[in-house]
Write a protein that holds these residues in place. Structure first.
Motif, PDB file in Angstrom:
ATOM      1  N   UNK A 198       0.811  -1.185   0.073  1.00  0.00           N
ATOM      2  CA  UNK A 198       0.068   0.134   0.093  1.00  0.00           C
ATOM      3  C   UNK A 198       1.001   1.141  -0.099  1.00  0.00           C
ATOM      4  N   UNK A 199       1.801   1.100   0.782  1.00  0.00           N
ATOM      5  CA  UNK A 199       2.938   2.417   0.865  1.00  0.00           C
ATOM      6  C   UNK A 199       3.494   2.617  -0.492  1.00  0.00           C
ATOM      7  N   UNK A 200       3.955   1.668  -1.187  1.00  0.00           N
ATOM      8  CA  UNK A 200       4.690   1.856  -2.548  1.00  0.00           C
ATOM      9  C   UNK A 200       3.451   2.166  -3.383  1.00  0.00           C
ATOM     10  N   UNK A 201       2.309   1.718  -3.557  1.00  0.00           N
ATOM     11  CA  UNK A 201       1.282   2.274  -4.536  1.00  0.00           C
ATOM     12  C   UNK A 201       0.956   3.682  -4.237  1.00  0.00           C
ATOM     13  N   UNK A 202       0.916   4.076  -2.958  1.00  0.00           N
ATOM     14  CA  UNK A 202       0.623   5.482  -2.618  1.00  0.00           C
ATOM     15  C   UNK A 202       1.764   6.345  -3.090  1.00  0.00           C
ATOM     16  N   UNK A 203       3.040   6.000  -2.952  1.00  0.00           N
ATOM     17  CA  UNK A 203       4.035   6.847  -3.512  1.00  0.00           C
ATOM     18  C   UNK A 203       3.909   7.179  -4.904  1.00  0.00           C
ATOM     19  N   UNK A 204       3.599   5.804  -5.467  1.00  0.00           N
ATOM     20  CA  UNK A 204       3.436   6.026  -7.170  1.00  0.00           C
ATOM     21  C   UNK A 204       2.318   6.756  -7.448  1.00  0.00           C
ATOM     22  N   UNK A 205       1.333   6.650  -6.670  1.00  0.00           N
ATOM     23  CA  UNK A 205      -0.039   7.563  -7.269  1.00  0.00           C
ATOM     24  C   UNK A 205       0.567   9.021  -6.957  1.00  0.00           C
ATOM     25  N   UNK A 210       1.814  14.452  -9.480  1.00  0.00           N
ATOM     26  CA  UNK A 210       2.676  15.541  -9.422  1.00  0.00           C
ATOM     27  C   UNK A 210       3.428  15.624 -10.804  1.00  0.00           C
ATOM     28  N   UNK A 211       3.088  14.883 -11.524  1.00  0.00           N
ATOM     29  CA  UNK A 211       3.709  14.685 -12.872  1.00  0.00           C
ATOM     30  C   UNK A 211       3.423  15.552 -13.758  1.00  0.00           C
ATOM     31  N   UNK A 212       3.691  15.601 -15.226  1.00  0.00           N
ATOM     32  CA  UNK A 212       3.429  16.697 -16.244  1.00  0.00           C
ATOM     33  C   UNK A 212       1.986  16.500 -16.465  1.00  0.00           C
ATOM     34  N   UNK A 213       1.440  15.490 -16.702  1.00  0.00           N
ATOM     35  CA  UNK A 213      -0.208  15.297 -16.975  1.00  0.00           C
ATOM     36  C   UNK A 213      -0.701  14.657 -15.810  1.00  0.00           C
ATOM     37  N   UNK A 214      -1.202  15.582 -14.811  1.00  0.00           N
ATOM     38  CA  UNK A 214      -2.018  15.116 -13.714  1.00  0.00           C
ATOM     39  C   UNK A 214      -3.463  14.766 -13.994  1.00  0.00           C
TER      40      UNK A 214
END
Length: 419
Positions: A198-205, A210-214
């Protein structure tokens, strides 16, 4: 471009674009164009003569408060100018400037912070004229501090479940002849691995937000589609705590956005409410229109949030109750994700809470006013089908009164709270 900025006793003040004297000989551009260029610079610029009198300054430098009349107002900056003359080469320093009063105030606000700047000085000629460029690096320094904290927090958060899995694996190996102990340790390993995933997935999310195409899948939809899916995602967690979830309001209200992100935002708010509510209580998920805004509120009867923590609950990895968060498997990223999703959709999220009285989180999104009704996702049918099933008290917009008439008051004013 080479120029003598001015003569002794005169200052070219680019805040007005006028000059009180000076020699402009040798310029390859007319003086008025040079003044416009320098006045339009995004950084502060000032030039001093050999007597340390300011002979040229732009508006940005004045706003930073580095110049008072025709003198440098910051001692560290004056030291930098003198060091540049002594060294005969460019010098650079990072400085902390005191806060500057905002017009029409004559004193800085008590909560006003100073600026972090990078000052670079260059000797212009043998007469001792020095140019100083002052860059505001306050925001970049803040971002860098956030990045460092984020990396440190991620390292700490990942270390905890990974370390626990290592210890549990050793325990399983040592207890291989004890089936009861093996099952107990295996259950704990499942819990820790789920927390890690869950932690890894939320970091990815969070990184994607915050990416170029939110907003990769922007489209109109009815609020009911978002609420139905969010309730479904949190159904098992609510059942495990015997918590009923009531959905009330006008589910036909249209919004426009990425459905997956909006469902994640509402589901995170629901999950947070369930995690911090006593067993057997109720969570109310409401939707209503307020002007040109759709308000989606999640109200619980939980432990509440201390006033000192209210301003920080949306920070990454911040936990008002760390022990409770660890017990429920919280990562400290859920509310930060909600905030980013709200911002990406042109909305805001706010919270009202009192210790012992529960909390109300309100997600405000722009009301969609387009004509593309046929393209809207509608989850209202699914919402009504789930009415009263599996411990949920899910109420459609056409049965609002039924949702309010069960002995507990959850009126619109209460649901709209939190701002």
């Amino acid at each position: 471009m080479t120029a003598v900025p001015g003569t002794a006793g005169s200052t070219t003040d680019l805040t007005t674009g006028s000059a009180s004297g000076g020699d402009t000989g040798g310029m390859t551009l007319p003086a008025r164009l040079v003044r416009r260029v320098i006045a339009g610079l995004p950084t502060g610029l000032l030039v001093l003569d050999a007597a340390d009198r300011v002979v040229l300054v732009n508006m940005v430098a004045r706003r930073m408060g580095v110049v008072a009349a025709d003198e440098i107002a910051v001692a560290e900056l004056a030291d930098l100018v003198r060091a540049t003359r002594l060294a005969g080469s460019d010098q650079e320093r990072q400085l902390e400037l005191p806060p500057v009063p905002e017009p029409p105030l004559t004193r800085p606000r008590p909560d006003q912070e100073g600026l972090a700047v990078r000052a670079r000085a260059r000797l212009l000629d043998s007469s001792g004229h020095v140019a100083v460029i002052v860059d505001d690096i306050t925001e970049s320094r803040r971002v860098e501090a956030v990045r460092r904290d984020f990396v440190a927090n991620i390292s700490h958060e990942l270390k905890t479940p990974v370390g626990a899995l290592h210890v549990l694996a050793e325990a399983v190996a040592a207890a291989c002849e004890d089936p009861v102990a093996v099952r107990r340790f295996a259950s704990r390993m499942t819990h820790e691995s789920t927390r890690l995933a869950r932690l890894v997935q939320e970091i990815i999310d969070l990184s994607r937000l915050q990416g170029a195409d939110p907003l990769p899948n922007l489209r109109p939809m009815r609020a009911s589609a978002v609420l139905t899916e969010a309730v479904d995602r949190t159904r098992l967690a609510a059942q495990a705590q015997a918590i009923s979830v009531a959905v009330i309001g006008d589910g036909d209200l249209p919004v426009c956005g990425d459905e997956g992100q909006l469902v994640t935002a509402v589901a995170n708010l629901l999950d947070n409410a369930i995690s911090y509510s006593p067993r057997g209580t109720r969570v109310v998920l409401g939707v209503r229109r307020s002007g040109e805004t759709v308000e989606i509120s999640v109200a619980d009867e939980g432990i509440g949030i201390a006033e000192k923590d209210l301003e920080r609950v949306f920070e990454r990895f911040y936990r008002a109750d760390p022990a409770r968060s660890r017990a429920t498997g919280g990562t400290g990223l859920g509310l930060a994700i909600v905030k980013h999703i709200a911002t990406n959709h042109g909305g805001v999220v706010s919270v009202w809470s009192a210790e012992g009285a529960g909390s109300t989180f309100t997600l405000r999104l722009p009301l969609f006013t387009g004509d593309d009704d046929d393209a809207m996702t509608d989850g209202s049918d699914e919402t009504r089908e789930d009415d009263g099933v599996d411990g949920f008290d899910v109420v459609g917009a056409d049965a609002d009164a039924r949702g309010r008439g069960d002995g507990e008051h959850h009126g619109d004013d209460e649901l709209g709270g939190g701002s």
